[in-house]
Design an enzyme around this catalytic site. Structure first.
Site, PDB file in Angstrom:
ATOM      1  N   SER A 553      -4.249  28.899  74.607  1.00 25.62           N
ATOM      2  CA  SER A 553      -5.208  28.792  73.290  1.00 25.62           C
ATOM      3  C   SER A 553      -3.924  28.269  72.348  1.00 25.62           C
ATOM      4  O   SER A 553      -2.597  28.673  72.383  1.00 25.62           O
ATOM      5  CB  SER A 553      -5.306  30.200  72.789  1.00 25.62           C
ATOM      6  OG  SER A 553      -5.781  30.471  71.462  1.00 25.62           O
ATOM      7  N   TYR A 566      -4.057  39.825  71.405  1.00 23.41           N
ATOM      8  CA  TYR A 566      -4.471  38.473  71.922  1.00 23.41           C
ATOM      9  C   TYR A 566      -3.455  37.338  71.712  1.00 23.41           C
ATOM     10  O   TYR A 566      -3.098  36.650  72.804  1.00 23.41           O
ATOM     11  CB  TYR A 566      -5.844  37.985  71.214  1.00 23.41           C
ATOM     12  CG  TYR A 566      -6.460  36.521  71.624  1.00 23.41           C
ATOM     13  CD1 TYR A 566      -7.411  36.630  72.844  1.00 23.41           C
ATOM     14  CD2 TYR A 566      -6.185  35.327  71.039  1.00 23.41           C
ATOM     15  CE1 TYR A 566      -7.778  35.616  73.305  1.00 23.41           C
ATOM     16  CE2 TYR A 566      -6.668  34.096  71.473  1.00 23.41           C
ATOM     17  CZ  TYR A 566      -7.524  34.381  72.783  1.00 23.41           C
ATOM     18  OH  TYR A 566      -7.947  33.115  73.320  1.00 23.41           O
TER      19      TYR A 566
END
Length: 676
Positions: A553, A566
């Site tokens: 990501s 996250y």
């Protein structure tokens, strides 16, 4: 019903029964009359299954239509058996109309025979008589005058002339047994032809059943008895990547595992080494299985390391023997040797491993060897199995016409013969990746903790030859091992693993609980580590390198708000890419990553609440979140699952073969996430 329609219907019925024929084996024909569009006059035609087609799925486009007068006129210019291959090129000058399939080598058999309908089939029962040492006498005993024996002759124009002569000399006959090959039957109508084919096959099978001795393969050997199924499949899963690596020495292959009763019983018998060494007989068989299989000579209870060592020794010996076989029979005009690796590997107590350029080819090779086992059983039951001579097998395997047929095959897709396992493959990015890899030719294992979602995506890709589904929770080591075992049994191993499984919880630091932190790290950091570890084990066993791609990501490098758990888990994944690239490079395993921006549309993560929470953080309606993400990028474009899949394909393809340890941004340009 028109002759062509009757032919298709008869072909489908015959092709649907494995007792009658096998995949892509045999051919059927019908003769009839049509109006020539050029002259307006009636013309006699023959429709015959073309080269490479399958009876069970035959369509009109799979038929070759030829003018019968032109085809039969070729007998007047036939130059003799030494030049009979030249006749195949002349079949093109006999074609009628546009389209249709290329005429096969068996076209003359159908066209020269004075019968309206003809079936040429390769049933196990018929080949058992054809491959028996005293086949002529057994054929006479079995059929009387209704069927005539024709000695072995390579398929071609001369064989067509021979069968036509038999038909003229024996008007009472309904067909012939072709030595070392199969059967041919005929009839004045389509129904009569089909009835004659079925009669020959059933009569041959009844003869074998009634006359055959009870143990044609000899006594069973206790040490080679099959392992119980769970142990057998575990052993097969452990051996499959090793065997696939060996079978891919010359070119990458896909594997298929078979442990049917026929295979296990054959391998538990005392005579299986002798019979396997004789090889298969029917041309349809050995074109797919090679001249003979590789056979392990250890019991299934042997130490695994000892077994692997022995397999490597046997493989080296097989390659030497195959090269010697090629040298014994090749001449100046022979095509180059295509590869010395086995297509069939037999492991007593465990089963059969078959290999091919794709899953269907590997599976069909295994099916043909089961046919060969049935043929051996029948021949040994009533006589002695005696296949055609090795030199004749070579003439078929390295036939110039077979080489031309291979040359006509379409160019392989970029990921052909590659096997990919995608975690989180049941939705969103994982689904898009699975679909793209399959479209590029890979076999795909769709792994997801939601078994139904995984099954839907696998079904969307296609049949079990293209994709299988497996339930895998990446936090569970046992499920991960089981997933890779499924890949090993389905396709022989794994070449490409995509670590995509993920989730997210969007909370400020003070609201993030240890459970939130642990859950995200368990799935993404720990889960991708566990999957990569199992992937490395499989790839190292194969010895053919591989690819591991992490879906990371932009948050691995971009410090966004309310995202500590996250972002930290993604940063962990990002560094795993570097660490594993450094460690696994010596094994030819490349490890790379893809850093997407937020993928909203089609995302399981965003649909599960993450989207609403991120929208609240940025103060936009949830339905506008994708647009919001796009507007903050340099390119002002929204990132979709397909864009991430594109990057995975590029990383796994041949063009970046020297790239490892790389992270590819797929974020439409987020300056704060630029790699430094």
């Amino acid at each position: 019903m028109a002759a062509k329609d009757e032919l298709l219907a008869r072909s489908h019925r015959l092709g649907a029964d494995p007792a009658y024929t096998n995949y892509a084996g045999g051919n059927t024909s019908a003769k009839g009359e049509e109006t020539d569009p050029a002259t307006g006059q009636p013309v006699r035609l023959m429709w015959v299954k073309g080269s490479g087609g399958d009876l069970g799925t035959l369509t009109g486009a799979g038929l070759a239509a030829l003018r019968l007068d032109r085809l039969r006129a070729l007998a007047d210019v036939y130059p003799g058996v030494e030049r009979e291959d030249e006749m195949v090129g002349l079949f093109d000058y006999c074609l009628h109309g546009r389209g249709g399939a290329a005429p096969s080598i068996d076209t003359a058999m159908h066209g020269l025979l004075d019968a309206e309908h003809v079936d040429h089939l390769h049933p196990d029962a018929g080949i058992a008589l054809a491959a028996a040492a005293d086949g002529p006498a057994l054929t006479k005993e079995c059929f009387g005058d209704r069927v005539v024996w024709v000695p072995w002759r390579r398929p071609g124009f001369q064989l067509g002339l021979d069968i036509a002569a038999v038909r003229r000399a024996h008007p009472e006959a309904i067909g012939v047994v072709l030595g070392g090959h199969g059967i041919t039957a005929w009839g004045d109508t389509s129904d009569e032809c089909e009835q004659h084919s079925v009669e020959m096959i059933r009569t041959a099978q009844a003869f074998l059943d009634e006359r055959g001795r009870p143990e044609p393969f000899g006594a069973r050997l206790a040490e080679y008895e099959p392992l119980p199924e769970p142990e057998r499949h575990a052993r097969a899963a452990a051996l499959a990547p090793v065997l696939r690596g060996l079978a891919s020495t010359d070119r990458r292959q896909v594997g298929h595992y078979t442990d049917t009763v026929e295979v296990l019983d054959f391998l538990a018998s005392a005579e299986h080494p002798r019979l396997a060494a004789l090889g298969t007989s029917c041309p349809d068989h050995f074109l797919r299985t090679k001249v003979r299989p590789m056979v392990l000579d250890l019991p299934p209870t042997a130490d695994l390391d000892e077994t692997v060592t022995r397999l490597r020794e046997l493989h080296a010996a097989y390659r030497d023997e195959y090269a010697a076989y090629y040298r014994r029979h090749a001449d100046a005009d022979s095509p180059p040797m295509r590869g010395a690796d086995p297509a069939i590997v037999l492991v007593p107590g465990v089963g059969m491993f078959s290999f091919g350029r794709d899953k269907q080819t590997a599976r069909v090779a295994g099916e043909f060897y089961v046919n060969a086992i049935n043929v051996m059983r029948g021949a040994e039951a009533v006589s002695r199995y005696e296949p055609i001579p090795e030199a004749e097998k070579f003439r078929i395997e390295y036939w110039a016409l077979e080489e031309a047929k291979l040359a006509r095959m379409p160019r392989p897709k970029p990921l052909a013969a590659r096997v990919a396992l995608v975690t989180g493959g049941g939705s969103g990015i994982g689904r898009a990746v699975a679909l793209r890899l399959a479209a590029e030719g890979a076999c795909v294992v769709v792994a997801d903790r939601d078994a139904e979602s995984a099954a839907r995506v696998a079904a969307e890709i296609g049949t079990a030859d293209a994709a299988v589904a497996v339930e895998v929770d990446v936090t569970d080591e046992d499920q991960i091992r089981a997933g890779f075992a499924v890949a090993a049994l389905a396709f022989g191993g794994v070449d490409l693993v995509v670590n995509n499984a993920g989730l997210s919880v969007s909370k400020p630091l003070l609201e993030t609980t240890p459970a939130d932190w642990d859950r995200q790290h368990d799935v993404m950091a720990r889960g991708s580590f566990l999957v990569s570890r199992e992937a490395a084990r499989t790839m190292i066993a194969q010895g053919a390198g591989g690819d591991i791609v992490y879906i990371v990501s932009k948050n691995a490098v971009f410090a966004g708000p309310n995202n500590v758990a996250y972002g930290a888990a993604k940063a962990d994944q990002a560094h795993q890419v570097r660490l594993l690239a450094a460690e696994l490079g010596e094994h030819g395993i490349r490890v790379n990553g893809v850093n997407p921006d937020g993928v909203v549309r089609g995302s399981g993560i965003f649909a599960s609440g993450w989207g609403a929470r991120r929208a609240a953080v940025y103060g936009v309606p949830e339905e506008k979140l994708g647009e919001y993400y796009a507007q903050r990028t340099l390119l002002k474009r929204e990132v979709l699952p397909e864009h991430v899949a594109n990057a995975v394909f590029v990383l796994a393809g041949a063009e970046l073969s020297h790239t490892t340890g790389l992270h590819v941004p797929v974020d439409a340009g987020v300056a704060a996430a630029f790699l430094r």
